[in-house]
Enzyme design. Structure first.
Site, PDB file in Angstrom:
ATOM      1  N   ARG A   1      53.316  38.677  36.875  1.00 20.58           N
ATOM      2  CA  ARG A   1      54.247  38.405  38.058  1.00 20.58           C
ATOM      3  C   ARG A   1      54.728  36.865  38.054  1.00 20.58           C
ATOM      4  O   ARG A   1      56.209  36.398  38.328  1.00 20.58           O
ATOM      5  CB  ARG A   1      53.875  39.045  39.621  1.00 20.58           C
ATOM      6  CG  ARG A   1      53.865  40.642  39.070  1.00 20.58           C
ATOM      7  CD  ARG A   1      52.995  40.660  40.570  1.00 20.58           C
ATOM      8  NE  ARG A   1      51.448  41.257  40.155  1.00 20.58           N
ATOM      9  CZ  ARG A   1      50.918  41.064  41.344  1.00 20.58           C
ATOM     10  NH1 ARG A   1      51.535  41.750  43.150  1.00 20.58           N
ATOM     11  NH2 ARG A   1      49.530  41.165  41.201  1.00 20.58           N
TER      12      ARG A   1
ATOM     13  N   THR B   1      39.354  43.416  38.638  1.00 23.36           N
ATOM     14  CA  THR B   1      38.521  42.810  39.211  1.00 23.36           C
ATOM     15  C   THR B   1      36.515  43.279  38.895  1.00 23.36           C
ATOM     16  O   THR B   1      36.167  42.610  38.959  1.00 23.36           O
ATOM     17  CB  THR B   1      38.500  42.559  40.685  1.00 23.36           C
ATOM     18  OG1 THR B   1      39.176  43.853  40.905  1.00 23.36           O
ATOM     19  CG2 THR B   1      39.791  41.905  40.626  1.00 23.36           C
TER      20      THR B   1
HETATM   21  C1  UD1 Z   1      42.980  41.647  44.623  1.00 20.98           C
HETATM   22  C2  UD1 Z   1      42.330  42.868  45.666  1.00 20.98           C
HETATM   23  C3  UD1 Z   1      43.097  43.723  46.466  1.00 20.98           C
HETATM   24  C4  UD1 Z   1      43.332  42.199  47.559  1.00 20.98           C
HETATM   25  C5  UD1 Z   1      44.396  40.787  47.365  1.00 20.98           C
HETATM   26  C6  UD1 Z   1      43.929  39.874  47.401  1.00 20.98           C
HETATM   27  C7  UD1 Z   1      40.552  44.454  43.886  1.00 20.98           C
HETATM   28  C8  UD1 Z   1      41.078  45.528  43.265  1.00 20.98           C
HETATM   29  N1  UD1 Z   1      42.113  44.029  45.020  1.00 20.98           N
HETATM   30  O1  UD1 Z   1      44.549  42.579  44.534  1.00 20.98           O
HETATM   31  O2  UD1 Z   1      41.841  44.313  47.207  1.00 20.98           O
HETATM   32  O3  UD1 Z   1      44.071  42.269  48.463  1.00 20.98           O
HETATM   33  O4  UD1 Z   1      43.301  40.707  45.282  1.00 20.98           O
HETATM   34  O5  UD1 Z   1      45.134  38.443  46.783  1.00 20.98           O
HETATM   35  O6  UD1 Z   1      39.904  43.096  43.253  1.00 20.98           O
HETATM   36  N2  UD1 Z   1      41.215  38.969  37.423  1.00 20.98           N
HETATM   37  C9  UD1 Z   1      40.594  39.212  36.449  1.00 20.98           C
HETATM   38  N3  UD1 Z   1      39.754  39.725  35.594  1.00 20.98           N
HETATM   39  C10 UD1 Z   1      40.767  40.941  36.018  1.00 20.98           C
HETATM   40  C11 UD1 Z   1      41.649  41.256  36.916  1.00 20.98           C
HETATM   41  C12 UD1 Z   1      41.986  39.817  38.006  1.00 20.98           C
HETATM   42  O7  UD1 Z   1      39.785  37.903  35.882  1.00 20.98           O
HETATM   43  O8  UD1 Z   1      40.542  41.995  34.899  1.00 20.98           O
HETATM   44  C13 UD1 Z   1      41.729  38.293  38.350  1.00 20.98           C
HETATM   45  C14 UD1 Z   1      42.639  37.411  38.217  1.00 20.98           C
HETATM   46  O9  UD1 Z   1      43.120  36.393  37.406  1.00 20.98           O
HETATM   47  C15 UD1 Z   1      43.212  37.181  39.915  1.00 20.98           C
HETATM   48  C16 UD1 Z   1      42.072  37.833  40.256  1.00 20.98           C
HETATM   49  O10 UD1 Z   1      40.965  38.139  39.464  1.00 20.98           O
HETATM   50  O11 UD1 Z   1      42.800  35.715  40.082  1.00 20.98           O
HETATM   51  C17 UD1 Z   1      42.774  38.641  41.031  1.00 20.98           C
HETATM   52  O12 UD1 Z   1      43.853  39.852  40.170  1.00 20.98           O
HETATM   53  P1  UD1 Z   1      45.358  40.092  41.059  1.00 20.98           P
HETATM   54  O13 UD1 Z   1      45.104  41.016  40.228  1.00 20.98           O
HETATM   55  O14 UD1 Z   1      45.419  39.517  41.208  1.00 20.98           O
HETATM   56  O15 UD1 Z   1      44.151  41.493  42.276  1.00 20.98           O
HETATM   57  P2  UD1 Z   1      46.029  41.261  42.858  1.00 20.98           P
HETATM   58  O16 UD1 Z   1      46.887  42.857  42.901  1.00 20.98           O
HETATM   59  O17 UD1 Z   1      46.125  40.529  44.436  1.00 20.98           O
HETATM   60 CA    CA Z   2      45.882  38.216  43.413  1.00 25.26          CA
END
Ligand code: UD1
Ligand code: CA
Length: 448
Positions: free
Chosen positions: A14, A79
């Site tokens: 995004r 995550t």
């Molecule tokens: C996540 C949470 C959500 C919370 C929000 C807070 C989950 C499923 N959801 O959502 O409940 O309200 O954060 O900001 O956890 N990342 C990885 N590997 C992956 C996917 C993501 O390292 O495979 C990292 C991303 O780089 C990022 C963080 O995890 O720094 C969060 O990922 P993002 O996709 O932004 O999660 P949200 O949809 O914001």
């Molecule tokens: Ca996020």
């Protein structure tokens, strides 16, 4: 034992950027550096950064930090999948695991400390930070019983419209008992709209899981797009400026001023509109800065006045006046009670005390003594096209308007340089040097 894991493997689609999201700068530090810094005060034994998308770029950007380990998540499957990658590196670890999303940069260290203490006091298997947001869009919703024990976390996109009425959100900041967490991580499913492994699903397997509300909900702002980045910038600026105002700094029109959190300011400094202070800048008491001034990595002693100017990597001793339209750069060192004025550029040069360069000059690679008066339009010609050369001007010497010093050249003390001179040879103490074509008047020229 305490370990910290920072999730930084995602692309951050995004943001619409080539740069991985967590490397986007927020003031003086990147998002991920801020996430790491928010855990400094709890002194983790280990800090693990989970990287994937542009992992090498992130490693390089964080190479100045010691004691961080990088764990690769080859494919970004969510995550939960990210935390599964810790099973191997933490196989001999026992204790608390603090997990932070790399895109939550405004968290205060006090909040992290409170989360850990709540976790320990209650003997929880997991404790997570929550907030009640008026606009909870995009955040996972946290459902609790009346004792703050979490029953479910549902992502925004998986919520029914009734569930969306719950405005209590997951901050993405957790404290886990690693011994229990590592047992349940393999049980995660991809039973959700994104078909990803969600860390939040561990709530179904751990017990007790407790939610604790953050005092200031602005702290948990996650950065997913540039609007949120801009908002985070505003929040951070408000915090920094408020702290300096409470410490005795006057700001006129603070909304138009930006100050990085690395800057140090003494009490009784006045900062006028459109002023920007960055990097390792230190401002002494009694200084008056601005309007319209940019200062980066520079030290200003007491009572310095700067008006509409740009100052980078430079130092200014007390009671000097700079500007308007002065550019100091590349280790310019200005003495006490100096005046550096209108349209003057000073690069990698030293000035003694009570020396004036008041109008339209370039002073580069020069050493000026005390009480030197540099006339309007004086230029040091320091560059021969290949190398830079020094100009030295002794105490109390005066240079006439429009003098050029072809470096390397040394001018003694108490010397005078005639206006319009191009000085190519050294000038001794007390001498007058004139180096210009003699004026010739041809009488009756216009009577012919
Ligand atoms: C996540 C949470 C959500 C919370 C929000 C807070 C989950 C499923 N959801 O959502 O409940 O309200 O954060 O900001 O956890 N990342 C990885 N590997 C992956 C996917 C993501 O390292 O495979 C990292 C991303 O780089 C990022 C963080 O995890 O720094 C969060 O990922 P993002 O996709 O932004 O999660 P949200 O949809 O914001
Ligand atoms: Ca996020």
């Amino acid at each position: 034992m305490l370990a910290v894991a920072i999730l930084a493997a995602g692309k951050g689609t995004r943001m619409k950027s080539k740069l991985p999201k967590v490397l986007h700068p927020l003031g003086s530090k990147s998002l991920v550096e801020r996430a790491i810094a928010s855990c400094n005060s709890v002194k983790p034994d280990r800090t693990l950064i989970i990287i994937g998308y542009e992992g090498e770029t992130i490693k390089k950007a964080l190479s100045h930090l010691d004691n961080v380990e990088f764990v690769e998540q080859k494919e970004q499957l969510g995550t939960g999948h990210a935390i599964q990658q810790l099973i191997e590196p933490l196989k001999d670890f026992s204790g608390h695991l603090l997990v932070l999303n790399g895109d939550v940069p405004l968290l205060r260290s006090e909040t992290v400390e409170q989360l850990i203490s709540t976790h320990q006091k209650n003997g929880n298997q997991a404790t997570l930070l929550t907030a009640n947001l008026s606009n909870p869009k995009g955040y996972g919703r946290v459902f609790c019983d009346n004792k703050n024990l979490v029953t479910q976390i549902i992502e925004d996109r998986d919520c029914s419209s009734a569930q969306k009425q719950n405005h209590r959100v997951n901050a993405g900041v957790y404290c886990f008992e690693w011994d229990s967490l590592k047992e349940v991580l393999p049980k995660l499913t991809t039973n959700n709209d994104q078909k990803e492994y969600y860390l939040t699903e561990v709530v179904d397997f751990l017990n007790p899981v407790m939610a604790t509300d953050v005092d200031d909900s602005l702290e948990i702002n996650g950065i997913n797009d540039r609007r949120q980045l801009a908002l985070a910038h505003d929040i951070l600026q408000a915090r920094v400026k408020e702290a300096w105002m409470m410490a005795g700094v006057t700001m006129i029109d603070p909304d138009s001023i930006t100050i990085e959190d690395t800057v140090q300011i003494s009490p009784d400094v006045v900062i006028e509109p459109q002023t920007h202070l960055r990097g390792n800048t230190v401002i002494g008491t009694g200084c008056h800065i601005g309007p319209g001034t940019f200062i980066e990595n520079s030290h200003l002693a007491e009572n310095v006045k700067v008006f509409y100017s740009v100052i980078v990597d430079s130092t200014i001793a007390s009671n000097s006046k700079i500007g308007p339209y002065t550019h100091l750069r590349g280790e310019a060192k200005i003495g006490e009670n100096c005046r550096v004025g209108n349209f003057v550029e000073v690069k990698k040069s030293t000035m003694g005390n009570k020396t004036n360069v008041a109008h339209l000059s370039y002073i580069g690679d020069a050493t000026l003594g005390n009480q030197v008066n540099v006339g309007a339009g004086t230029i040091t010609a320091n560059y021969d096209g290949v190398n830079k050369h020094p100009t030295i001007i002794g105490d109390r010497t005066k240079t006439g308007s429009n003098s050029v010093f072809v470096a390397p050249v040394t001018i003694g003390e108490n010397a005078t340089i005639g206006a319009g001179s191009v000085i190519t040879h050294d000038v001794p103490d007390q001498a007058l040097a004139i180096a210009r074509g003699k004026q010739r008047n041809i009488e009756n020229w216009n009577n012919k």
